[in-house]
Write an enzyme that holds these catalytic residues in place. Sequence first.
Site, PDB file in Angstrom:
ATOM      1  N   ASP A  37       0.377  -1.217   0.393  1.00  0.00           N
ATOM      2  CA  ASP A  37      -0.040   0.138  -0.068  1.00  0.00           C
ATOM      3  C   ASP A  37       0.713   1.145   0.315  1.00  0.00           C
ATOM      4  O   ASP A  37       0.632   2.341   0.274  1.00  0.00           O
ATOM      5  CB  ASP A  37      -1.034   0.154   1.220  1.00  0.00           C
ATOM      6  CG  ASP A  37      -2.135  -0.915   0.927  1.00  0.00           C
ATOM      7  OD1 ASP A  37      -2.718  -1.396  -0.183  1.00  0.00           O
ATOM      8  OD2 ASP A  37      -2.079  -1.376   2.613  1.00  0.00           O
ATOM      9  N   ALA A  38       1.547   1.282  -0.489  1.00  0.00           N
ATOM     10  CA  ALA A  38       3.211   2.327  -0.883  1.00  0.00           C
ATOM     11  C   ALA A  38       3.107   2.804  -1.711  1.00  0.00           C
ATOM     12  O   ALA A  38       4.315   3.703  -1.858  1.00  0.00           O
ATOM     13  CB  ALA A  38       4.453   1.976   0.594  1.00  0.00           C
TER      14      ALA A  38
END
Length: 287
Positions: free
Chosen positions: A231-232
Amino acid sequence: MRPTAILLLHCPDQQGIISEVTKFITDNQGNIVYLDQYVDRQDGVFFMRLEWELDDFLIPRDKIKEYISTLYAQRYQMTFSLYFNDIRPRMAIFVSKMSHCLYDLLARYKAGEWDVDIPCIVSNHEDLRYVAEQFDIPYYVWSINKDHSNKREVEAAEMALLREKEVTFIVLARYMQIVTEDMIAAYPHHIINIHHSFLPAFVGAKPYHQAWERGVKIIGATSHYVTTDLDAGPIIEQDVVRITHKDTPESLVLKGRDLEKIVLSRAVTKHIQRKILTYHNKTIIFS
C-alpha cells in the site's frame, strides 16, 4: 484517429531540452498535437509528455526509439518511454469476491470509453464468473490455499496466462491477495491497485472500520501502482467523501465503494492514455 507517437521522458533540468526534441520532430515533418512539461525545482528534474502525428513523419516508427536514444538519452541523461496510439494496451483484471469495481471497469470498456483490450479476468474465487460471462470475457480461477503454500505455483500459472494473452498491464479490482515480487518485477509500475482508504492513513485490513473508530470526518480511496512495499506505491488518483458521527462502519463501506470504483477508473484512464510518469515513489500526471 490518426496514428501518433507518444514520448514520456524525464532528465536533469537543463536549458534547451524542449527546443531540441521539438526541433527533431518538426525537422522530420512530424506535427506536434500535444506538449506538456513540468520542472521539479526542488530536485531539479524535467518531465515532459509529447505527442505527434506519424502520417508524414520521415523516420520509420520502428527506428524512432533508436534515434531518440542515440541523439538525446546520453546527452541529457534522459529516461524515456515511447508508445503509439494505435497499439492498444491489453488489460488483465484481477478480482476476488466484490463486484463493484469490476462492473464499473467493464461498463466503461463496453461503452467504448477506453481504447483498450481486456483478454482475461483472473480470480482466486468462482464468485464473479457470472459477471465475466455477461461481458463475454474469459474468466480464470486459481484457488490459493489458506496457508498460501501454493501461492508461487498459482502465480507462475497466472504469469504464463498473462504472457499468452500478451497483457501489458494489470488492474487489481479489489483483489484480496498480495502480489509477489516476481509479478511486480515483470510489470513494474504497470499493476494498478485500489485501496479503500485515503493513503497513507489506515493501511491494511478494514480501513473503514479503522476510520470509524478514529472518528474522522472524511474517508477516501486511493489508486496506486503496486510495489513491494504494501500500500505504499506511487499514488495515481485519490478522492474523498465527507462523513458524520451518524455514519456506521456499514454506511462507510457503502459510501467508500462508490468512491473506490470512480477513483480506480480515473487511474486506469490516465494509464491507458499514457499520461502518467513515475519518478522515485511519486507520479507526474499530465493533463
